[in-house]
Design an enzyme around this catalytic site. Sequence first.
Site, PDB file in Angstrom:
ATOM      1  N   LYS A 232       0.661  -1.176  -0.124  1.00 24.23           N
ATOM      2  CA  LYS A 232       0.180  -0.052   0.090  1.00 24.23           C
ATOM      3  C   LYS A 232       0.954   1.538   0.053  1.00 24.23           C
ATOM      4  O   LYS A 232       2.157   1.294   0.193  1.00 24.23           O
ATOM      5  CB  LYS A 232      -0.911   0.106   1.162  1.00 24.23           C
ATOM      6  N   ARG A 266      -3.613  -9.813   5.190  1.00 26.88           N
ATOM      7  CA  ARG A 266      -4.007  -9.788   3.726  1.00 26.88           C
ATOM      8  C   ARG A 266      -2.765  -9.497   2.923  1.00 26.88           C
ATOM      9  O   ARG A 266      -2.357  -8.470   2.996  1.00 26.88           O
ATOM     10  CB  ARG A 266      -5.137  -8.968   3.517  1.00 26.88           C
TER      11      ARG A 266
HETATM   12  C1  9MG Z   1     -10.145  -5.198  -0.588  1.00 25.16           C
HETATM   13  N1  9MG Z   1      -9.347  -4.352   0.145  1.00 25.16           N
HETATM   14  C2  9MG Z   1      -8.369  -3.697  -0.191  1.00 25.16           C
HETATM   15  N2  9MG Z   1      -7.427  -3.580   0.948  1.00 25.16           N
HETATM   16  C3  9MG Z   1      -8.121  -4.086   2.027  1.00 25.16           C
HETATM   17  C4  9MG Z   1      -7.837  -4.064   3.341  1.00 25.16           C
HETATM   18  O1  9MG Z   1      -6.894  -3.502   4.101  1.00 25.16           O
HETATM   19  N3  9MG Z   1      -8.531  -4.986   4.164  1.00 25.16           N
HETATM   20  C5  9MG Z   1      -9.639  -5.701   3.874  1.00 25.16           C
HETATM   21  N4  9MG Z   1     -10.487  -6.333   4.385  1.00 25.16           N
HETATM   22  N5  9MG Z   1      -9.754  -5.670   2.388  1.00 25.16           N
HETATM   23  C6  9MG Z   1      -9.182  -4.882   1.414  1.00 25.16           C
END
Ligand code: 9MG
Length: 288
Positions: A232, A266
């Site tokens: 990010k 994630r």
């Molecule tokens: C779809 N998406 C993009 N960034 C995300 C994040 O940080 N958390 C979750 N749950 N979904 C995300």
Amino acid sequence: MMSKTTEIKTTSNKNIISTQYDLNKVQVMGIVNVTPDSFSDGGQFSCFDSALKQVEKMIGNGVDIIDIGGESTRPGAVDVSVQDELFRVIPLLKAIKSRFDINVSIDTSKAEVMGEAITYGADMINDVRALQNQGCLEVIAQSDIDVCLMHMQGMPRSMQENPQYNDIIDDILEFFRQRIYCCEQSGINKERLVLDPGFGFGKTLAHNYEVLAQLSQFNVLGLPVLAGISRKSMIGNLLNREVDKRLAGSLTAVIVAIQQGANIIRVHDVQESVDAINILKAVAQYKT
Ligand code: 9MG
């Protein structure tokens, strides 16, 4: 490698959510975007075959949950129609479920997509709008699927314009309390929920690092915490790195998040993240 280290199990725990802080239960959620403008893979996996290959590779690398997204939520992203999102997501979900034994999460905020995803065997709904869109609470209440409720200030189109908080941790905690209450009022058992502070969603660079540093505060609600930091802007802007040069920063953030009690991470880079977790597990064996 020392024998104690080689004893560490790297196989997945199939329970999709766990509330306890236990390194052996940390789950890796692999990101598979099927959007033409996916911000960090440049739409590389927007084609069905590529996405399926990516899934297979992630499974080989030890992923626990595959998160399929058919709507871009990057800052400035435009809306996608229900039909387009269904067309992108459902065939891939069906193909994964017919070929592999793996948990699948569908990243969507649309009640119609949630309903279809449930019909075709999704194990989790990952909603960056925390079930606030029309019909979502009802669709989820009629199922027994797990749900990730993410915090976002504003909407993707404009969320990074001027995010402001009184106290970011308290504000997010209050948001979670309200959403948990709404879920329970709608008949969704609290045990089905995962909480996510939403790194990058209506947050400045400083906000994001404050949330990372204070992530353990969200454990007070007794629900699993998901952290999505991979590649990010909070990595890229701090280090001045383009999206394809953010691996070291992303892994460091993953390690911090886990040490702060994250239960699910994630990520795009599954193999490297699993390696990082295995190092943490090896160290944990020798902690006194
Ligand atoms: C779809 N998406 C993009 N960034 C995300 C994040 O940080 N958390 C979750 N749950 N979904 C995300």
